[in-house]
Design a protein around this motif. Sequence first.
Motif, mmCIF file in Angstrom:
data_model
loop_
_atom_site.group_PDB
_atom_site.id
_atom_site.type_symbol
_atom_site.label_atom_id
_atom_site.label_comp_id
_atom_site.label_asym_id
_atom_site.label_seq_id
_atom_site.Cartn_x
_atom_site.Cartn_y
_atom_site.Cartn_z
ATOM 1 N N PHE A 172 0.822 -1.204 0.000
ATOM 2 C CA PHE A 172 0.000 0.000 0.000
ATOM 3 C C PHE A 172 0.862 1.262 0.000
ATOM 4 C CE2 PHE A 172 -3.219 -3.061 0.984
ATOM 5 C CZ PHE A 172 -4.388 -2.514 0.469
ATOM 6 N N ALA A 173 2.058 1.201 0.598
ATOM 7 C CA ALA A 173 2.973 2.341 0.543
ATOM 8 C C ALA A 173 3.450 2.565 -0.889
ATOM 9 C CB ALA A 173 4.165 2.107 1.466
ATOM 10 N N TRP A 174 3.756 1.471 -1.605
ATOM 11 C CA TRP A 174 4.189 1.597 -2.992
ATOM 12 C C TRP A 174 3.061 2.167 -3.852
ATOM 13 C CZ3 TRP A 174 8.459 2.399 -5.198
ATOM 14 C CH2 TRP A 174 8.660 2.157 -6.554
ATOM 15 N N HIS A 175 1.830 1.753 -3.557
ATOM 16 C CA HIS A 175 0.675 2.321 -4.271
ATOM 17 C C HIS A 175 0.607 3.827 -4.046
ATOM 18 C CE1 HIS A 175 -3.525 3.747 -4.502
ATOM 19 N NE2 HIS A 175 -3.612 2.926 -5.516
ATOM 20 N N ARG A 176 0.756 4.273 -2.804
ATOM 21 C CA ARG A 176 0.699 5.716 -2.526
ATOM 22 C C ARG A 176 1.844 6.454 -3.191
ATOM 23 N NH1 ARG A 176 -0.840 3.524 2.455
ATOM 24 N NH2 ARG A 176 1.292 3.655 3.238
#
Length: 324
Positions: A172-176
Amino acid sequence: MAKARSDNSPVIRLGISACLLGRKVRFDGQHKRDGYLVETLGPFVKWVPVCPEVEVGMGTPRETIRLEGSLEDPRLVAPKSGIDHTADMKRWSSERLGSLDAEHLHGFILKRGSPSCGAFRVKVYQPNGSPLTKGQGLFAAALTAHWPLLPVEEEGRLNDPRLRENFFERVFAWHRWREFVENDGTPKGLVAFHTAHKMSIMAHSVEKHRALGRLVADLKSHPWASLRDQYAIDLMTALKLLATPRKHANVLYHLLGHLKKVINSQARQGVVSTIEDYRLGLAPLIVPLTLLKHHLSMHELPDWVTQQVYLNPYPKELMLRNHV
């Protein structure tokens, strides 16, 4: 039962070894369907299935294959027939990863132990017939070289609650991060991004938290593109370090410090008690975090505190912090 996806949940795109979704692509014509991935995680992601062995043309069912030779550059062979699939698999992997660029993946889940997909501790057979369990499948090796920052895990390791929570936090951090690069990508935007992720980074490494802070503070001293890329490298490197109860407790106490002027001593002691229970292994992280979030929501505090990604790093329906 699969939980309904929240309307505001992001669309996460995960590559996955096709057999884990129940597709009958294994060497014996069977599958390795993973119930957690399909039923619990499924509503929150778009799967992008890949089966290197079928897609390279080996067929189903097929002769078993294995890695042989050096750990650094093993060969992919079928020991019964002696057929060497190394060149074909390497060529296919390069082409397939090129086509996967268009999917803008946020992570990849691979099949444990596979000579094509295994990411960790894959057997590499030596001339004497004994294996070294330190190899990596040929497709997995190409994948991690092609996207070194992409979160990658094996389905077997996801049975460990801490590894599972760590993987999905990185996803989810990579998505953000990708959203930031694609929709903003400005120095001002990076400052806002870093501010929102301060506590998340601290939960993994105080040292990395300080280093990233210095990098952002030095924006004007470096070419923007190189600094942005360095931030991404340092961010994902930091998040890959496992958060521990001690590190989480440190972050929880930092957040509690912002409440010292607005809650009474009894309420504060209640939060401290739950943090200590968590730190000592008597309660999961969700317990002190829920109580702390309640107090944070009841008072007027700076936005940068209440909007910390650490408080809600992924959909609550995944219940990842119920088990760490």
